[in-house]
Design a protein around this motif. Sequence first.
Motif, PDB file in Angstrom:
ATOM      1  N   UNK A 300       0.827  -1.164  -0.035  1.00  0.00           N
ATOM      2  CA  UNK A 300       0.301   0.180   0.249  1.00  0.00           C
ATOM      3  C   UNK A 300       0.821   1.458   0.095  1.00  0.00           C
ATOM      4  N   UNK A 301       2.239   1.145  -0.355  1.00  0.00           N
ATOM      5  CA  UNK A 301       3.027   2.440  -0.591  1.00  0.00           C
ATOM      6  C   UNK A 301       2.558   3.141  -1.817  1.00  0.00           C
ATOM      7  N   UNK A 302       2.740   4.438  -2.072  1.00  0.00           N
ATOM      8  CA  UNK A 302       2.605   4.996  -3.089  1.00  0.00           C
ATOM      9  C   UNK A 302       3.926   5.337  -4.011  1.00  0.00           C
ATOM     10  N   UNK A 303       4.144   4.606  -5.116  1.00  0.00           N
ATOM     11  CA  UNK A 303       5.430   4.726  -5.740  1.00  0.00           C
ATOM     12  C   UNK A 303       5.159   5.646  -7.025  1.00  0.00           C
ATOM     13  N   UNK A 304       6.114   6.972  -6.849  1.00  0.00           N
ATOM     14  CA  UNK A 304       5.988   7.804  -7.898  1.00  0.00           C
ATOM     15  C   UNK A 304       7.549   8.125  -8.636  1.00  0.00           C
ATOM     16  N   UNK A 305       7.342   8.722  -9.708  1.00  0.00           N
ATOM     17  CA  UNK A 305       8.460   8.962 -10.372  1.00  0.00           C
ATOM     18  C   UNK A 305       8.490  10.550 -10.663  1.00  0.00           C
ATOM     19  N   UNK A 306       9.723  10.999 -10.110  1.00  0.00           N
ATOM     20  CA  UNK A 306       9.614  12.674 -10.207  1.00  0.00           C
ATOM     21  C   UNK A 306      10.354  13.072 -11.568  1.00  0.00           C
ATOM     22  N   UNK A 307      10.427  14.234 -11.914  1.00  0.00           N
ATOM     23  CA  UNK A 307      11.258  14.855 -13.031  1.00  0.00           C
ATOM     24  C   UNK A 307      12.750  14.534 -12.753  1.00  0.00           C
ATOM     25  N   UNK A 308      13.143  13.463 -13.269  1.00  0.00           N
ATOM     26  CA  UNK A 308      14.656  12.945 -13.012  1.00  0.00           C
ATOM     27  C   UNK A 308      15.597  14.037 -13.567  1.00  0.00           C
ATOM     28  N   UNK A 309      15.381  14.266 -14.939  1.00  0.00           N
ATOM     29  CA  UNK A 309      16.216  15.306 -15.459  1.00  0.00           C
ATOM     30  C   UNK A 309      16.323  16.456 -14.740  1.00  0.00           C
ATOM     31  N   UNK A 310      15.241  17.034 -14.053  1.00  0.00           N
ATOM     32  CA  UNK A 310      15.646  18.226 -13.333  1.00  0.00           C
ATOM     33  C   UNK A 310      16.231  18.010 -12.056  1.00  0.00           C
ATOM     34  N   UNK A 311      16.036  16.754 -11.586  1.00  0.00           N
ATOM     35  CA  UNK A 311      16.843  16.300 -10.493  1.00  0.00           C
ATOM     36  C   UNK A 311      18.453  16.422 -10.813  1.00  0.00           C
ATOM     37  N   UNK A 312      18.600  15.480 -11.851  1.00  0.00           N
ATOM     38  CA  UNK A 312      20.073  15.443 -12.187  1.00  0.00           C
ATOM     39  C   UNK A 312      20.674  16.735 -12.620  1.00  0.00           C
ATOM     40  N   UNK A 313      20.018  17.687 -13.387  1.00  0.00           N
ATOM     41  CA  UNK A 313      20.783  18.778 -13.589  1.00  0.00           C
ATOM     42  C   UNK A 313      20.905  19.978 -12.301  1.00  0.00           C
ATOM     43  N   UNK A 314      20.040  19.819 -11.648  1.00  0.00           N
ATOM     44  CA  UNK A 314      20.304  20.490 -10.212  1.00  0.00           C
ATOM     45  C   UNK A 314      21.123  20.054  -9.462  1.00  0.00           C
ATOM     46  N   UNK A 315      21.401  18.441  -9.011  1.00  0.00           N
ATOM     47  CA  UNK A 315      22.524  17.791  -8.316  1.00  0.00           C
ATOM     48  C   UNK A 315      23.783  18.124  -9.070  1.00  0.00           C
ATOM     49  N   UNK A 316      23.867  17.841 -10.216  1.00  0.00           N
ATOM     50  CA  UNK A 316      25.275  17.931 -10.711  1.00  0.00           C
ATOM     51  C   UNK A 316      25.777  19.410 -11.009  1.00  0.00           C
ATOM     52  N   UNK A 317      24.895  20.449 -11.164  1.00  0.00           N
ATOM     53  CA  UNK A 317      25.330  21.792 -11.136  1.00  0.00           C
ATOM     54  C   UNK A 317      25.734  22.188  -9.523  1.00  0.00           C
ATOM     55  N   UNK A 318      25.146  21.645  -8.548  1.00  0.00           N
ATOM     56  CA  UNK A 318      25.397  21.749  -7.101  1.00  0.00           C
ATOM     57  C   UNK A 318      26.830  21.280  -7.036  1.00  0.00           C
ATOM     58  N   UNK A 319      26.884  20.151  -7.422  1.00  0.00           N
ATOM     59  CA  UNK A 319      28.270  19.366  -7.243  1.00  0.00           C
ATOM     60  C   UNK A 319      29.577  20.204  -7.768  1.00  0.00           C
ATOM     61  N   UNK A 320      29.230  20.471  -9.124  1.00  0.00           N
ATOM     62  CA  UNK A 320      30.193  21.369 -10.046  1.00  0.00           C
ATOM     63  C   UNK A 320      30.554  22.524  -9.359  1.00  0.00           C
ATOM     64  N   UNK A 321      29.796  23.111  -8.605  1.00  0.00           N
ATOM     65  CA  UNK A 321      30.246  24.584  -7.945  1.00  0.00           C
ATOM     66  C   UNK A 321      30.721  24.358  -6.743  1.00  0.00           C
ATOM     67  N   UNK A 322      30.895  23.224  -6.133  1.00  0.00           N
ATOM     68  CA  UNK A 322      31.083  23.113  -4.780  1.00  0.00           C
ATOM     69  C   UNK A 322      32.636  22.673  -4.586  1.00  0.00           C
ATOM     70  N   UNK A 323      33.326  22.952  -3.567  1.00  0.00           N
ATOM     71  CA  UNK A 323      34.728  22.399  -3.550  1.00  0.00           C
ATOM     72  C   UNK A 323      35.102  20.877  -3.774  1.00  0.00           C
TER      73      UNK A 323
END
Length: 340
Positions: A300-323
Amino acid sequence: MTPSISRSNTPTLRRRTWLTLATALGLATHHAFAQARQLLRISTPAVPDDWHARMWTVMKEQLEKTAPGQFDVQISLNASLFKQGAEPVAMARGNLEMTTLSAFDIAKLVPEFSIFTAGYVIRDPAHLMKVFNGPIGEELFKRVSEKMDITVLAPIYYGTRQLNLRERRNIRTPADLKGVKLRMPGSKEWLFLGEALGATPTPLAFGEVYLGLRTGTIDAQDNPLPTVKSAKFYEVTQQITLTGHLVDVLFIGVSNKLWSTLNAEQKTRLKSAAQAAASYNNENRIADENQMVDFFKRQSLSVTTPDVDAFRKSVQATYLQSDYAKVWPKGLLDRINATR
């Protein structure tokens, strides 16, 4: 008068003498053989039903076949011997021989390894194995040995990490995770990943996650789906969100304090046993993952799929701008991307 010994008794006495000597030598040899067994204490936070807990039994059985009597394998599950993250220190002190290390554990002392703690770097299990079983892995494992005094015997697929939430939420992009208390192990690398995903990372030991979800100390946790099942997190959560943000890897590692005492044949046997354990884990974990979504829906768990491309772009940009990106060896990301 000295009693005489009949010639007829001489062979009997000789046989008894030889038998006595042979028995004594046999006992001495057995004692020395028993004394020579190498102690292999293994510590893992894995719960008994998880594949990367069961794999240690596979390794132990393999060693019993290929190197009988040479290793005393003692397996401690549920972080009962050392807490998660404390294993490398215990190995350095000679209190532990083997464990599984995450990229996050390694990155504490080998900063360039932080590239594997970044989201969306490794594409899938096949890509993961090609990276770590090739020249990239060989180069990086050498640095692990030099800086951590640990020899990596095999990479293992830990699973693709997904979000698991206590309550249902509409999650499409990282912005939808704002304010969500997402459990992470306590290292800065893990906490940064939580931030990159848009959540509020909350450090908590693995053994405390179930209670934390039940009581609301945390709102969510991230783990591969088979771990969600084996740790029974589905009992205290309502939603799975398939972000697929980290194709996760663990490394079977042995302390150099032990490794340096083994002869060439023992090293070969131990490495082969570790690789057999890794293969067992990988095959079963991948098969398991393919069935997990249906299992959680039945719970009875809800299984959802987000906008994976939006997550990918945001996460990669955050890392590339980090130390973190600053310590990644030049060209390493390109080499990883080019590995096919």
